[in-house]
Design a protein around this motif. Sequence first.
Motif, mmCIF file in Angstrom:
data_model
loop_
_atom_site.group_PDB
_atom_site.id
_atom_site.type_symbol
_atom_site.label_atom_id
_atom_site.label_comp_id
_atom_site.label_asym_id
_atom_site.label_seq_id
_atom_site.Cartn_x
_atom_site.Cartn_y
_atom_site.Cartn_z
ATOM 1 N N GLU A 16 0.829 -1.217 0.000
ATOM 2 C CA GLU A 16 0.000 0.000 0.000
ATOM 3 C C GLU A 16 0.856 1.255 0.000
ATOM 4 O O GLU A 16 0.562 2.229 -0.703
ATOM 5 C CB GLU A 16 -0.921 -0.013 1.224
ATOM 6 N N MET A 17 1.935 1.257 0.777
ATOM 7 C CA MET A 17 2.793 2.432 0.832
ATOM 8 C C MET A 17 3.450 2.714 -0.517
ATOM 9 O O MET A 17 3.647 3.853 -0.895
ATOM 10 C CB MET A 17 3.870 2.254 1.907
ATOM 11 N N LEU A 18 3.784 1.652 -1.246
ATOM 12 C CA LEU A 18 4.354 1.836 -2.580
ATOM 13 C C LEU A 18 3.316 2.409 -3.532
ATOM 14 O O LEU A 18 3.590 3.334 -4.300
ATOM 15 C CB LEU A 18 4.883 0.509 -3.120
ATOM 16 N N LEU A 19 2.095 1.891 -3.459
ATOM 17 C CA LEU A 19 1.046 2.326 -4.385
ATOM 18 C C LEU A 19 0.670 3.791 -4.171
ATOM 19 O O LEU A 19 0.394 4.515 -5.128
ATOM 20 C CB LEU A 19 -0.189 1.437 -4.239
ATOM 21 N N VAL A 20 0.659 4.218 -2.913
ATOM 22 C CA VAL A 20 0.275 5.611 -2.652
ATOM 23 C C VAL A 20 1.476 6.548 -2.680
ATOM 24 O O VAL A 20 1.315 7.762 -2.601
ATOM 25 C CB VAL A 20 -0.473 5.742 -1.311
ATOM 26 N N GLY A 21 2.695 5.993 -2.785
ATOM 27 C CA GLY A 21 3.880 6.823 -2.971
ATOM 28 C C GLY A 21 4.404 7.459 -1.705
ATOM 29 O O GLY A 21 4.560 8.678 -1.639
ATOM 30 N N HIS A 22 4.702 6.642 -0.684
ATOM 31 C CA HIS A 22 5.273 7.157 0.562
ATOM 32 C C HIS A 22 6.659 6.527 0.779
ATOM 33 O O HIS A 22 6.797 5.532 1.490
ATOM 34 C CB HIS A 22 4.370 6.844 1.752
ATOM 35 N N PRO A 23 7.712 7.085 0.184
ATOM 36 C CA PRO A 23 9.043 6.491 0.306
ATOM 37 C C PRO A 23 9.658 6.638 1.692
ATOM 38 O O PRO A 23 10.685 6.010 1.977
ATOM 39 C CB PRO A 23 9.869 7.261 -0.736
ATOM 40 N N ASN A 24 9.052 7.448 2.554
ATOM 41 C CA ASN A 24 9.602 7.651 3.903
ATOM 42 C C ASN A 24 9.100 6.618 4.900
ATOM 43 O O ASN A 24 9.354 6.736 6.103
ATOM 44 C CB ASN A 24 9.248 9.048 4.416
ATOM 45 N N CYS A 25 8.390 5.590 4.429
ATOM 46 C CA CYS A 25 7.757 4.624 5.314
ATOM 47 C C CYS A 25 8.475 3.278 5.279
ATOM 48 O O CYS A 25 8.846 2.783 4.220
ATOM 49 C CB CYS A 25 6.296 4.434 4.921
ATOM 50 N N SER A 26 8.642 2.692 6.468
ATOM 51 C CA SER A 26 9.263 1.380 6.592
ATOM 52 C C SER A 26 8.395 0.511 7.487
ATOM 53 O O SER A 26 7.764 1.002 8.427
ATOM 54 C CB SER A 26 10.666 1.525 7.212
ATOM 55 N N LEU A 27 8.363 -0.796 7.180
ATOM 56 C CA LEU A 27 7.578 -1.754 7.974
ATOM 57 C C LEU A 27 8.531 -2.698 8.684
ATOM 58 O O LEU A 27 9.481 -3.197 8.074
ATOM 59 C CB LEU A 27 6.621 -2.547 7.076
ATOM 60 N N ARG A 28 8.246 -2.980 9.965
ATOM 61 C CA ARG A 28 9.123 -3.833 10.754
ATOM 62 C C ARG A 28 8.315 -4.809 11.603
ATOM 63 O O ARG A 28 7.205 -4.503 12.040
ATOM 64 C CB ARG A 28 10.003 -2.996 11.690
ATOM 65 N N GLN A 29 8.913 -5.954 11.852
ATOM 66 C CA GLN A 29 8.371 -6.892 12.820
ATOM 67 C C GLN A 29 8.796 -6.433 14.208
ATOM 68 O O GLN A 29 9.920 -5.966 14.400
ATOM 69 C CB GLN A 29 8.900 -8.299 12.558
ATOM 70 N N GLY A 30 7.892 -6.560 15.178
ATOM 71 C CA GLY A 30 8.290 -6.140 16.514
ATOM 72 C C GLY A 30 7.294 -6.536 17.581
ATOM 73 O O GLY A 30 6.099 -6.670 17.319
ATOM 74 N N ASP A 31 7.793 -6.723 18.774
ATOM 75 C CA ASP A 31 7.001 -7.003 19.964
ATOM 76 C C ASP A 31 6.837 -5.682 20.714
ATOM 77 O O ASP A 31 7.830 -5.023 21.052
ATOM 78 C CB ASP A 31 7.738 -8.032 20.829
ATOM 79 N N MET A 32 5.604 -5.278 20.980
ATOM 80 C CA MET A 32 5.384 -3.960 21.575
ATOM 81 C C MET A 32 5.971 -3.840 22.978
ATOM 82 O O MET A 32 6.079 -2.741 23.514
ATOM 83 C CB MET A 32 3.891 -3.631 21.613
ATOM 84 N N LEU A 33 6.368 -4.953 23.587
ATOM 85 C CA LEU A 33 7.004 -4.900 24.901
ATOM 86 C C LEU A 33 8.517 -4.751 24.809
ATOM 87 O O LEU A 33 9.173 -4.463 25.815
ATOM 88 C CB LEU A 33 6.662 -6.159 25.707
ATOM 89 N N SER A 34 9.063 -4.930 23.635
ATOM 90 C CA SER A 34 10.518 -4.818 23.449
ATOM 91 C C SER A 34 10.791 -4.482 21.986
ATOM 92 O O SER A 34 11.001 -5.369 21.160
ATOM 93 C CB SER A 34 11.210 -6.136 23.842
ATOM 94 N N LEU A 35 10.794 -3.205 21.672
ATOM 95 C CA LEU A 35 10.898 -2.752 20.289
ATOM 96 C C LEU A 35 12.351 -2.430 19.917
ATOM 97 O O LEU A 35 13.108 -1.918 20.750
ATOM 98 C CB LEU A 35 10.007 -1.528 20.073
ATOM 99 N N PRO A 36 12.727 -2.704 18.665
ATOM 100 C CA PRO A 36 14.137 -2.580 18.257
ATOM 101 C C PRO A 36 14.527 -1.167 17.843
ATOM 102 O O PRO A 36 15.072 -0.940 16.757
ATOM 103 C CB PRO A 36 14.213 -3.542 17.061
ATOM 104 N N PHE A 37 14.264 -0.194 18.719
ATOM 105 C CA PHE A 37 14.577 1.198 18.406
ATOM 106 C C PHE A 37 15.268 1.839 19.600
ATOM 107 O O PHE A 37 15.121 1.397 20.741
ATOM 108 C CB PHE A 37 13.307 1.973 18.054
ATOM 109 N N ALA A 38 16.011 2.904 19.317
ATOM 110 C CA ALA A 38 16.766 3.587 20.361
ATOM 111 C C ALA A 38 15.859 4.465 21.213
ATOM 112 O O ALA A 38 14.778 4.901 20.787
ATOM 113 C CB ALA A 38 17.864 4.440 19.722
ATOM 114 N N ASP A 39 16.313 4.750 22.430
ATOM 115 C CA ASP A 39 15.593 5.678 23.299
ATOM 116 C C ASP A 39 15.425 7.022 22.587
ATOM 117 O O ASP A 39 16.357 7.531 21.947
ATOM 118 C CB ASP A 39 16.365 5.907 24.604
ATOM 119 N N GLY A 40 14.241 7.601 22.701
ATOM 120 C CA GLY A 40 14.012 8.937 22.165
ATOM 121 C C GLY A 40 14.118 9.053 20.663
ATOM 122 O O GLY A 40 14.454 10.118 20.139
#
Length: 285
Positions: free
Chosen positions: A178-202
């Motif tokens: 869907e993101m490709l079809l509507v043209g949003h190159p700034n969007c990324s999809l990731r697998q993740g557990d909401m209790l332990s997400l793979p992103f840095a603080d802040g």
Amino acid sequence: MNPSTQQLLSQFKTLADPVRARLVALCAVTECSVSELTRVTGLSQPRVSQHLKQLISTRLLERFRDGHFVYYRVPQQHADAATRRLLALLPNDEPEFAADLKKLRSLRTSEDADRPGADGDDRFLQKALVELTVSAPLGNLLDIGCGQGRLLKLLASRATRVVGVDIDQQARRLARAEMLLVGHPNCSLRQGDMLSLPFADGEFDTVILDDVLGEASEPTAAVNEAKRLLRDGGRLLLLASVGTRAAGKLADDFAGWAAATGLRLAPPRPIPEARPSWLLGIATL
């Protein structure tokens, strides 16, 4: 020569190959798997993989794992200024790049299931969320429980960078299409557990807990993890469908989760007001 100059020269040399230029052009529009790049370019998987390896080594692409698949894209966060300027030189009107993009869109569309449009209550919700982007910019946005990308599609054009997280691989695949079809190159999809997400603080200015707390085993822990990802001055949006639950009970839950995690919660908003289908709360640090 200093290292940055040597890296730039390596990038010029890498992009001089037409196939690698095609791969970069595709991965500047959307994150792509090896199998997608193979099918679009018509090249063998080993050959595509070899080109990708060179692009990774010169930092023209980055890779990440999503479930069983590995995806490639142009760096969104960590590219230096010289790399960004170099990538900006790739022409938007190159016919071969356009043909590759058309093939990729066709490939993803053919694998996509029909999805219903937004009903009336969803339109009220969309209006409320768009109003929030007027009152304050979204900046870097994280949607936890993004599903098939309903809110990503609405908000991506209003944000700097967008990441959608969901545990369902099929939902992520559909959202990516869907993101490709509507043209949003700034969007990324990731697998993740909401209790332990793979992103840095802040790392994010806006985080949405997208109708996931009602079924969460540890909702307070999920709110606390979302709080960890917020920058100073950021906003956490608590979104829940009312369904058979009373809006008042949901509002009490929102208040309890905010109090337990040290967040300031504005009075939650029922959407629509008369017979609410959604409850939206805005919490800040």
